[in-house]
Design a protein around this motif. Sequence first.
Motif, PDB file in Angstrom:
ATOM      1  N   THR A  19      69.834  62.229  57.445  1.00 15.81           N
ATOM      2  CA  THR A  19      69.750  61.065  56.557  1.00 15.81           C
ATOM      3  C   THR A  19      68.427  61.049  55.813  1.00 15.81           C
ATOM      4  OG1 THR A  19      71.190  59.761  57.983  1.00 15.81           O
ATOM      5  CG2 THR A  19      69.763  58.541  56.478  1.00 15.81           C
ATOM      6  N   ASP A  20      67.343  61.359  56.526  1.00 14.70           N
ATOM      7  CA  ASP A  20      66.026  61.409  55.882  1.00 14.70           C
ATOM      8  C   ASP A  20      66.012  62.448  54.762  1.00 14.70           C
ATOM      9  OD1 ASP A  20      64.944  59.491  57.603  1.00 14.70           O
ATOM     10  OD2 ASP A  20      64.397  61.010  59.082  1.00 14.70           O
ATOM     11  N   GLN A  21      66.654  63.598  55.021  1.00 14.99           N
ATOM     12  CA  GLN A  21      66.659  64.654  54.012  1.00 14.99           C
ATOM     13  C   GLN A  21      67.422  64.220  52.763  1.00 14.99           C
ATOM     14  OE1 GLN A  21      64.837  67.587  54.354  1.00 14.99           O
ATOM     15  NE2 GLN A  21      65.247  67.521  52.160  1.00 14.99           N
ATOM     16  N   LYS A  22      68.519  63.461  52.952  1.00 11.54           N
ATOM     17  CA  LYS A  22      69.259  62.940  51.795  1.00 11.54           C
ATOM     18  C   LYS A  22      68.364  62.044  50.940  1.00 11.54           C
ATOM     19  CE  LYS A  22      73.423  61.359  52.206  1.00 11.54           C
ATOM     20  NZ  LYS A  22      74.594  60.582  52.668  1.00 11.54           N
ATOM     21  N   ILE A  23      67.591  61.214  51.620  1.00  6.05           N
ATOM     22  CA  ILE A  23      66.684  60.324  50.891  1.00  6.05           C
ATOM     23  C   ILE A  23      65.625  61.142  50.159  1.00  6.05           C
ATOM     24  CG2 ILE A  23      65.020  58.440  51.119  1.00  6.05           C
ATOM     25  CD1 ILE A  23      66.553  57.619  53.690  1.00  6.05           C
ATOM     26  N   ALA A  24      65.052  62.128  50.866  1.00  4.61           N
ATOM     27  CA  ALA A  24      64.016  62.969  50.258  1.00  4.61           C
ATOM     28  C   ALA A  24      64.559  63.724  49.043  1.00  4.61           C
ATOM     29  CB  ALA A  24      63.468  63.951  51.291  1.00  4.61           C
ATOM     30  N   ILE A  36      65.604  48.891  47.058  1.00  2.00           N
ATOM     31  CA  ILE A  36      66.087  49.492  48.301  1.00  2.00           C
ATOM     32  C   ILE A  36      67.592  49.347  48.485  1.00  2.00           C
ATOM     33  CG2 ILE A  36      65.661  47.430  49.730  1.00  2.00           C
ATOM     34  CD1 ILE A  36      64.630  49.400  51.916  1.00  2.00           C
ATOM     35  N   GLU A  37      68.166  48.219  48.029  1.00  2.00           N
ATOM     36  CA  GLU A  37      69.610  48.027  48.158  1.00  2.00           C
ATOM     37  C   GLU A  37      70.368  48.983  47.245  1.00  2.00           C
ATOM     38  OE1 GLU A  37      67.474  45.516  47.677  1.00  2.00           O
ATOM     39  OE2 GLU A  37      67.567  44.453  49.602  1.00  2.00           O
ATOM     40  N   GLU A  38      69.890  49.136  46.013  1.00  2.00           N
ATOM     41  CA  GLU A  38      70.546  50.042  45.060  1.00  2.00           C
ATOM     42  C   GLU A  38      70.463  51.487  45.538  1.00  2.00           C
ATOM     43  OE1 GLU A  38      69.706  47.563  40.903  1.00  2.00           O
ATOM     44  OE2 GLU A  38      68.279  49.065  41.613  1.00  2.00           O
ATOM     45  N   LEU A  39      69.292  51.861  46.072  1.00  2.00           N
ATOM     46  CA  LEU A  39      69.116  53.231  46.553  1.00  2.00           C
ATOM     47  C   LEU A  39      70.032  53.514  47.733  1.00  2.00           C
ATOM     48  CD1 LEU A  39      67.615  55.920  46.507  1.00  2.00           C
ATOM     49  CD2 LEU A  39      65.872  54.890  47.985  1.00  2.00           C
ATOM     50  N   ALA A  40      70.134  52.569  48.650  1.00  2.00           N
ATOM     51  CA  ALA A  40      71.000  52.753  49.820  1.00  2.00           C
ATOM     52  C   ALA A  40      72.448  52.980  49.390  1.00  2.00           C
ATOM     53  CB  ALA A  40      70.887  51.536  50.738  1.00  2.00           C
ATOM     54  N   ALA A  41      72.893  52.173  48.416  1.00  2.00           N
ATOM     55  CA  ALA A  41      74.264  52.324  47.932  1.00  2.00           C
ATOM     56  C   ALA A  41      74.455  53.651  47.193  1.00  2.00           C
ATOM     57  CB  ALA A  41      74.618  51.149  47.016  1.00  2.00           C
ATOM     58  N   GLU A  42      73.437  54.074  46.463  1.00  2.00           N
ATOM     59  CA  GLU A  42      73.514  55.298  45.659  1.00  2.00           C
ATOM     60  C   GLU A  42      73.689  56.542  46.527  1.00  2.00           C
ATOM     61  OE1 GLU A  42      73.075  57.823  42.192  1.00  2.00           O
ATOM     62  OE2 GLU A  42      73.312  55.648  42.313  1.00  2.00           O
ATOM     63  N   ILE A  43      72.929  56.619  47.617  1.00  2.00           N
ATOM     64  CA  ILE A  43      72.961  57.848  48.417  1.00  2.00           C
ATOM     65  C   ILE A  43      73.734  57.693  49.724  1.00  2.00           C
ATOM     66  CG2 ILE A  43      70.840  58.754  47.435  1.00  2.00           C
ATOM     67  CD1 ILE A  43      69.313  57.777  49.765  1.00  2.00           C
ATOM     68  N   GLY A  44      74.294  56.473  49.949  1.00  2.00           N
ATOM     69  CA  GLY A  44      75.160  56.279  51.099  1.00  2.00           C
ATOM     70  C   GLY A  44      74.453  56.205  52.434  1.00  2.00           C
ATOM     71  N   SER A  46      71.774  53.369  54.990  1.00  2.00           N
ATOM     72  CA  SER A  46      71.428  51.962  55.173  1.00  2.00           C
ATOM     73  C   SER A  46      70.005  51.691  54.698  1.00  2.00           C
ATOM     74  CB  SER A  46      71.543  51.567  56.654  1.00  2.00           C
ATOM     75  OG  SER A  46      70.542  52.215  57.412  1.00  2.00           O
ATOM     76  N   THR A  47      69.732  50.437  54.400  1.00  2.00           N
ATOM     77  CA  THR A  47      68.368  50.066  54.011  1.00  2.00           C
ATOM     78  C   THR A  47      67.402  50.293  55.169  1.00  2.00           C
ATOM     79  OG1 THR A  47      68.792  47.753  54.607  1.00  2.00           O
ATOM     80  CG2 THR A  47      69.132  48.378  52.306  1.00  2.00           C
ATOM     81  N   ALA A  48      67.875  50.098  56.413  1.00  2.00           N
ATOM     82  CA  ALA A  48      67.019  50.338  57.583  1.00  2.00           C
ATOM     83  C   ALA A  48      66.621  51.807  57.667  1.00  2.00           C
ATOM     84  CB  ALA A  48      67.749  49.908  58.850  1.00  2.00           C
ATOM     85  N   SER A  49      67.539  52.704  57.280  1.00  2.00           N
ATOM     86  CA  SER A  49      67.229  54.145  57.292  1.00  2.00           C
ATOM     87  C   SER A  49      66.121  54.461  56.293  1.00  2.00           C
ATOM     88  CB  SER A  49      68.477  54.959  56.963  1.00  2.00           C
ATOM     89  OG  SER A  49      69.456  54.817  57.962  1.00  2.00           O
ATOM     90  N   ILE A  50      66.147  53.799  55.138  1.00  2.00           N
ATOM     91  CA  ILE A  50      65.116  54.024  54.123  1.00  2.00           C
ATOM     92  C   ILE A  50      63.766  53.521  54.625  1.00  2.00           C
ATOM     93  CG2 ILE A  50      64.381  53.420  51.789  1.00  2.00           C
ATOM     94  CD1 ILE A  50      67.366  53.249  51.039  1.00  2.00           C
ATOM     95  N   THR A  51      63.782  52.371  55.297  1.00  2.00           N
ATOM     96  CA  THR A  51      62.535  51.836  55.849  1.00  2.00           C
ATOM     97  C   THR A  51      61.962  52.779  56.903  1.00  2.00           C
ATOM     98  OG1 THR A  51      63.240  49.558  55.445  1.00  2.00           O
ATOM     99  CG2 THR A  51      61.488  49.885  57.054  1.00  2.00           C
ATOM    100  N   ARG A  52      62.815  53.294  57.785  1.00  2.00           N
ATOM    101  CA  ARG A  52      62.351  54.251  58.803  1.00  2.00           C
ATOM    102  C   ARG A  52      61.825  55.528  58.157  1.00  2.00           C
ATOM    103  NH1 ARG A  52      66.940  52.216  61.671  1.00  2.00           N
ATOM    104  NH2 ARG A  52      68.246  53.901  60.851  1.00  2.00           N
ATOM    105  N   PHE A  53      62.473  55.967  57.090  1.00  2.00           N
ATOM    106  CA  PHE A  53      62.022  57.145  56.349  1.00  2.00           C
ATOM    107  C   PHE A  53      60.593  56.948  55.844  1.00  2.00           C
ATOM    108  CE2 PHE A  53      61.543  58.973  52.063  1.00  2.00           C
ATOM    109  CZ  PHE A  53      61.688  60.319  52.332  1.00  2.00           C
ATOM    110  N   CYS A  54      60.311  55.778  55.287  1.00  2.00           N
ATOM    111  CA  CYS A  54      58.979  55.491  54.754  1.00  2.00           C
ATOM    112  C   CYS A  54      57.929  55.482  55.867  1.00  2.00           C
ATOM    113  CB  CYS A  54      58.974  54.152  54.022  1.00  2.00           C
ATOM    114  SG  CYS A  54      59.988  54.146  52.536  1.00  2.00           S
TER     115      CYS A  54
END
Length: 263
Positions: A19-24, A36-44, A46-54
């Motif tokens: 999941t982190d790699q997808k975000i990267a 963050i909501e738009e990004l989560a929807a774009e790449i499929g 969760s917003t929590a995953s993006i926060t953990r990635f950061c």
Amino acid sequence: MIKDFRLLFEYARLKFTNTDQKIADYFLALNPTKNIEELAAEIGVSTASITRFCKKLGLNNFKEFLYLYQNQLDSENPEFTETRTLQNEYFEMLQQFDQCLIQDDIDVFCELIHKHRVIYVFGLGYSAFAAHDLKFRLTRLGKCVEIVHDNDSIEMISSIIGEGELVLLLSLKGNNNRMVQSAKRMKEKGVKLLCITANESSRLLDYADNTLLTVSLKGEESTGMISGQLPMLIAFDHIYFRYVSLYRDSIQKWVRTEQSFEE
């Protein structure tokens, strides 16, 4: 802090999940910024995953990463750099004000303004210019606002006003000795003093009944890139917004009274 987001990715790659790699990958492709909501929807994800990635990158939240990412985009797209730099300055100012904002201080300002029909505003330079905006707003609410904008007038007015009257001291740097001495004189007479400054070590705080800290421009006002009035205007916005919220009924009553006189 490392300013190239790609290096952050490299240092953290060993901790990345799929999941982190997808975000990267999204950002490595230099795609447009999204919330963050738009990004989560774009790449499929969760917003929590993006926060953990950061957090794996050593950042506090997604906003910090977006700030870093946008700076990188700007450096690779020079035509947008100046506009983005100015926008970032605004964003940092608002963040700084939010960090030093204490709601109780705003409420005390509103309460004293509500209780006084006449308000004296002492300010020099940019503060005096900004004071005219405050005067316009408070006059609409039925207040009589007197702006005192030079040292000699400040000393004269401070010597004649008396106990219970209200004075608002505006000074970003808060180091004008003549204003400090005037504040001391008024405090001894029982004048109510409110202060807005960016200097939490200012001697004005020793005499003010309540102080609202605002942001410092760190010298940008001297270049004219950012208006020196902005820190005061940000503070005024918060005071006015809260005042209208707290005293809506009395404001409406005053407006109806004025309308009856006009008729």
